[in-house]
Scaffold this active site. Structure first.
Site, PDB file in Angstrom:
ATOM      1  N   PHE A  45     150.902  81.168  92.824  1.00  0.00           N
ATOM      2  CA  PHE A  45     151.519  82.024  93.839  1.00  0.00           C
ATOM      3  C   PHE A  45     151.750  81.289  95.162  1.00  0.00           C
ATOM      4  O   PHE A  45     151.443  81.819  96.232  1.00  0.00           O
ATOM      5  CB  PHE A  45     150.688  83.294  94.059  1.00  0.00           C
ATOM      6  CG  PHE A  45     150.408  84.043  92.795  1.00  0.00           C
ATOM      7  CD1 PHE A  45     151.441  84.681  92.114  1.00  0.00           C
ATOM      8  CD2 PHE A  45     149.133  84.099  92.262  1.00  0.00           C
ATOM      9  CE1 PHE A  45     151.191  85.380  90.932  1.00  0.00           C
ATOM     10  CE2 PHE A  45     148.878  84.783  91.081  1.00  0.00           C
ATOM     11  CZ  PHE A  45     149.914  85.430  90.415  1.00  0.00           C
ATOM     12  N   HIS A  46     152.292  80.081  95.072  1.00  0.00           N
ATOM     13  CA  HIS A  46     152.633  79.305  96.261  1.00  0.00           C
ATOM     14  C   HIS A  46     154.108  78.894  96.257  1.00  0.00           C
ATOM     15  O   HIS A  46     154.429  77.738  96.532  1.00  0.00           O
ATOM     16  CB  HIS A  46     151.761  78.040  96.347  1.00  0.00           C
ATOM     17  CG  HIS A  46     150.308  78.308  96.540  1.00  0.00           C
ATOM     18  ND1 HIS A  46     149.329  77.340  96.364  1.00  0.00           N
ATOM     19  CD2 HIS A  46     149.636  79.438  96.897  1.00  0.00           C
ATOM     20  CE1 HIS A  46     148.137  77.855  96.596  1.00  0.00           C
ATOM     21  NE2 HIS A  46     148.291  79.129  96.920  1.00  0.00           N
ATOM     22  N   PRO A  47     155.035  79.790  95.979  1.00  0.00           N
ATOM     23  CA  PRO A  47     156.442  79.385  95.944  1.00  0.00           C
ATOM     24  C   PRO A  47     156.969  79.067  97.341  1.00  0.00           C
ATOM     25  O   PRO A  47     156.678  79.777  98.307  1.00  0.00           O
ATOM     26  CB  PRO A  47     157.140  80.609  95.348  1.00  0.00           C
ATOM     27  CG  PRO A  47     156.273  81.760  95.750  1.00  0.00           C
ATOM     28  CD  PRO A  47     154.866  81.236  95.696  1.00  0.00           C
TER      29      PRO A  47
END
Length: 353
Positions: free
Chosen positions: A285-287
């Protein structure tokens, strides 16, 4: 190696909404619209002049001097493309009139992530806490009385930043220690004493994309992460998982281990580790980077976060990062927002109506 620092206050998560929006809601110059879907940015030639949005079945327009797009790494490029800013050929194929051919809109990165599970030989994990009603009550009571304990901790409890090769000048892998284990994120905890050691890559080379699937603003965009496209990324993930196994089997942590639950003895060779990554790896969840900042004409935004080739439009969110940061991105995104706010105020002070 160390414990994670959290954006929290008084034992509770302090999100950007809690820390920034809530205190500003009393200001007269702020109006927050809820249940509103932004459908497109309005242009007069190459100048952005407003935003169109749907709310409770009605279409509205908000017209202003400057548009600040903060939809995040997925929705910011989606709205730009819906508005005609993006790879021209793709936009035309979806029936969207092109305002600006910007091929890099939507090209982004994320951290790839893989987990290993270990059985603990002592009943000291969160798995054990959740198997006992009395321990659950104790956790809740401790939180209510002192704002301390497991309810104040994020999923990641501690971390290590390591180099997978000695010749590297900085760490290329992040190792997470998590005091529980569950086969599925958000799922039921394992019915045994267990913990998780997982890894993610830091200086990722592989890049994916976000593209509109149609001209309908309500339709989800197509997202392709393109993980492990780079040979360097593949080597790094294999090497980091082997380091995890070595660390967990080394004192003092080894004294708490009853056995490796997953992937277990079936995974030994580099080829088997890579196959494991491909099958069980996932997002952390680090886009980022889908509207990347740079000094060249190919970048989406300039050093003041203004969209190149257009006027009256900025992007201020994780999408402007040129590459995914070497670590968790929440604090980095807040830093981008703080700097972006300064830039907006500086430029507004120089405008003469």
């Amino acid at each position: 190696v160390g414990y994670y620092q959290l954006t929290s206050r008084n034992g509770r998560r302090c999100s950007a909404a809690t820390g920034y929006l809530r205190p500003a809601e009393k200001r007269r110059n702020l109006r927050v619209e809820v249940n509103a879907l932004a459908t497109r940015i309005l242009f007069e030639g190459s100048r952005a002049v407003g935003v169109e949005y749907r709310q409770y079945g009605q279409t509205h327009r908000a017209v202003t001097r400057e548009i600040i797009l903060s939809g995040g790494a997925f929705n910011s490029p989606q709205l730009l493309q819906l508005s005609g800013v993006g790879p021209a050929e793709h936009l035309r194929s979806k029936g969207v009139a092109v305002v600006l051919d910007a091929p890099q809109v939507g090209e982004g990165q994320d951290h790839y992530y893989a987990r290993t599970f270990w059985k603990c030989n002592r009943p000291i994990t969160l798995n054990d806490d959740m198997m006992s009603l009395w321990r659950q009550m104790g956790i809740g009571l401790r939180y209510l009385l002192s704002r301390r304990g497991p309810l104040t901790v994020s999923a990641g409890y501690a971390a290590a930043f390591v180099r997978t090769r000695p010749e590297l000048t900085r760490p290329d892998a992040q190792i997470y220690f998590i005091n529980f284990s569950t086969a599925k994120r958000g799922g039921v905890l394992h019915p045994f004493s267990g913990f998780t050691c997982s890894v993610s890559q830091l200086q990722a080379e592989s890049r994916g994309w976000v593209r509109i699937a149609s001209g309908d603003p309500a339709a989800p965009p197509s997202i392709r992460y393109n993980y492990l496209d780079s040979e360097a990324d593949r080597r790094m993930m294999v090497a980091s998982l082997k380091i995890v196994r070595r660390l967990v089997r080394t004192p003092p942590l080894a004294g708490y281990v009853a056995g490796e639950e997953f992937p277990g003895a079936r995974v030994q060779t580099d080829e088997e580790w890579l196959a494991f990554c491909r099958e069980y790896g996932e997002t952390v969840f680090h886009p980022t980077s889908t509207c990347s900042m740079g000094s060249g004409p190919a970048s989406v935004v300039d050093e003041r976060l203004r969209v190149r080739g257009l006027a009256g439009l900025r992007v201020i969110d994780a999408s402007v990062m040129p590459a995914v940061p070497s670590g968790n991105i929440n604090a980095a995104v807040i830093a981008v927002a703080e700097k972006g706010a300064d830039l907006v105020l500086q430029d507004a002070a120089t405008i003469v109506d």
